[in-house]
Design a protein around this motif. Structure first.
Motif, mmCIF file in Angstrom:
data_model
loop_
_atom_site.group_PDB
_atom_site.id
_atom_site.type_symbol
_atom_site.label_atom_id
_atom_site.label_comp_id
_atom_site.label_asym_id
_atom_site.label_seq_id
_atom_site.Cartn_x
_atom_site.Cartn_y
_atom_site.Cartn_z
ATOM 1 N N THR A 1 -43.396 38.123 104.858
ATOM 2 C CA THR A 1 -43.530 39.267 103.904
ATOM 3 C C THR A 1 -45.227 39.674 104.000
ATOM 4 O O THR A 1 -46.131 39.065 104.072
ATOM 5 N N SER A 2 -45.291 40.854 103.915
ATOM 6 C CA SER A 2 -46.549 41.865 104.218
ATOM 7 C C SER A 2 -46.678 42.657 102.877
ATOM 8 O O SER A 2 -45.848 43.389 102.595
ATOM 9 N N SER A 3 -47.934 42.368 102.353
ATOM 10 C CA SER A 3 -48.441 43.178 101.273
ATOM 11 C C SER A 3 -49.869 43.272 101.165
ATOM 12 O O SER A 3 -50.611 42.276 101.493
ATOM 13 N N THR A 4 -50.327 44.639 101.092
ATOM 14 C CA THR A 4 -51.668 44.853 100.810
ATOM 15 C C THR A 4 -52.630 44.293 101.803
ATOM 16 O O THR A 4 -53.598 43.549 101.722
ATOM 17 N N GLY A 5 -52.188 44.209 103.205
ATOM 18 C CA GLY A 5 -52.859 43.822 104.292
ATOM 19 C C GLY A 5 -52.784 42.354 104.553
ATOM 20 O O GLY A 5 -53.309 41.758 105.526
ATOM 21 N N ASP A 6 -52.001 41.611 103.676
ATOM 22 C CA ASP A 6 -51.997 40.334 103.861
ATOM 23 C C ASP A 6 -50.423 39.884 104.099
ATOM 24 O O ASP A 6 -49.577 40.452 103.686
ATOM 25 N N THR A 7 -50.310 38.795 105.241
ATOM 26 C CA THR A 7 -48.857 38.283 105.658
ATOM 27 C C THR A 7 -48.523 36.888 105.141
ATOM 28 O O THR A 7 -49.240 36.117 105.430
ATOM 29 N N GLU A 8 -47.413 36.835 104.502
ATOM 30 C CA GLU A 8 -47.012 35.631 104.005
ATOM 31 C C GLU A 8 -45.998 35.223 105.159
ATOM 32 O O GLU A 8 -44.891 35.922 105.654
ATOM 33 N N CYS A 9 -46.027 33.933 105.981
ATOM 34 C CA CYS A 9 -44.912 33.442 106.817
ATOM 35 C C CYS A 9 -44.346 32.201 106.462
ATOM 36 O O CYS A 9 -45.124 31.235 105.955
ATOM 37 N N THR A 10 -43.018 32.091 106.389
ATOM 38 C CA THR A 10 -42.594 30.761 105.771
ATOM 39 C C THR A 10 -41.235 30.454 106.744
ATOM 40 O O THR A 10 -40.723 31.455 107.065
ATOM 41 N N HIS B 1 -36.021 22.493 104.147
ATOM 42 C CA HIS B 1 -37.732 22.111 104.223
ATOM 43 C C HIS B 1 -38.396 23.406 104.573
ATOM 44 O O HIS B 1 -38.249 23.936 105.487
ATOM 45 N N TRP B 2 -38.931 24.036 103.391
ATOM 46 C CA TRP B 2 -39.849 25.074 103.277
ATOM 47 C C TRP B 2 -41.262 24.761 103.987
ATOM 48 O O TRP B 2 -41.853 23.991 103.469
ATOM 49 N N LEU B 3 -41.585 25.374 104.833
ATOM 50 C CA LEU B 3 -42.841 25.405 105.672
ATOM 51 C C LEU B 3 -43.744 26.824 105.314
ATOM 52 O O LEU B 3 -43.430 27.700 105.633
ATOM 53 N N ASP B 4 -44.977 26.471 104.721
ATOM 54 C CA ASP B 4 -45.597 27.870 104.334
ATOM 55 C C ASP B 4 -46.466 27.804 105.522
ATOM 56 O O ASP B 4 -47.546 26.910 105.725
ATOM 57 N N CYS B 5 -46.224 28.679 106.492
ATOM 58 C CA CYS B 5 -47.194 28.988 107.659
ATOM 59 C C CYS B 5 -48.132 30.009 107.669
ATOM 60 O O CYS B 5 -48.783 30.557 108.495
ATOM 61 N N GLU B 6 -48.625 30.383 106.546
ATOM 62 C CA GLU B 6 -49.708 31.395 106.298
ATOM 63 C C GLU B 6 -50.698 31.108 107.001
ATOM 64 O O GLU B 6 -51.499 32.008 107.803
ATOM 65 N N LEU B 7 -51.025 29.916 107.043
ATOM 66 C CA LEU B 7 -52.810 29.583 107.709
ATOM 67 C C LEU B 7 -52.613 29.559 109.211
ATOM 68 O O LEU B 7 -53.732 29.475 109.763
ATOM 69 N N ILE B 8 -51.505 29.657 109.814
ATOM 70 C CA ILE B 8 -51.462 29.671 111.255
ATOM 71 C C ILE B 8 -51.367 30.821 111.949
ATOM 72 O O ILE B 8 -51.506 31.084 112.966
ATOM 73 N N GLY B 9 -51.415 31.956 111.006
ATOM 74 C CA GLY B 9 -51.388 33.245 111.421
ATOM 75 C C GLY B 9 -50.037 34.014 111.670
ATOM 76 O O GLY B 9 -49.164 33.162 112.275
ATOM 77 N N TYR B 10 -50.287 35.249 111.586
ATOM 78 C CA TYR B 10 -48.775 35.904 112.066
ATOM 79 C C TYR B 10 -48.458 35.794 113.590
ATOM 80 O O TYR B 10 -47.377 35.538 113.754
#
Length: 159
Positions: free
Chosen positions: A99-108, A119-128
């Motif tokens: 999900t991309s919004s306002t220049g930031d990307t969430e990766c799950t 099992h949901w893993l929030d991968c936002e910190l590893i980068g797009y």
């Protein structure tokens, strides 16, 4: 890690993603402190609330999402704080959400294990870019991705 072999790929949080989230947290804290000046006259209470907000933000956004993912030929292993889980890639199914919004990307990443548990893993910190490499290793995207079979039926045609 299985059999103590060196993993094929390791996905760790990117330093710039952590710094970016620290900057976001500090900016949000400053905005909160400014807004609180309209409602609270005591500067000590404003500072206390702002620092408390920053601590909660760091715990929620950085500490809770700090994850390391290892991929070898047949296994995905993730470490999240003291929790460590291992999945056989061949026996699990995967899907991803970006999900991309306002220049930031969430990766799950969603891993569905052999028993059907998600099992949901929030991968936002590893980068797009690392997230896309991870999806490529899992054969979700890229040249080695497994084809998706779709069954279609025409309306009115009975089979």
């Amino acid at each position: 890690m299985p059999d103590q072999k060196k993993p094929k790929n390791i996905y760790k949080p990117k330093v710039y993603r952590i710094i970016l989230n620290i900057i976001y947290g500090i900016l949000a804290m400053l905005v909160l402190a400014y807004l609180l000046t309209y409602f609270i006259n005591n500067i000590n209470i404003i500072i206390l609330i702002s620092i408390l907000f920053l601590i909660i933000y760091f715990k929620w956004v950085i500490y809770n999402t700090y994850i390391i993912i290892y991929i070898d030929n047949n296994h995905l292993i993730y470490k999240k704080r003291k929790e460590k889980k291992e999945f056989d890639i061949e026996k699990c199914s995967f899907n991803a959400k970006i999900t991309s919004s306002t220049g930031d990307t969430e990766c799950t990443l969603n891993i569905i294990d052999e028993q059907g548990n998600p099992h949901w893993l929030d991968c936002e910190l590893i980068g797009y870019s690392n997230f896309m490499n991870l999806l490529n290793d899992l054969k979700i995207v890229g040249d080695n991705a497994n084809p998706i079979k779709i069954k279609t039926l025409k309306k009115g045609v009975k089979k």
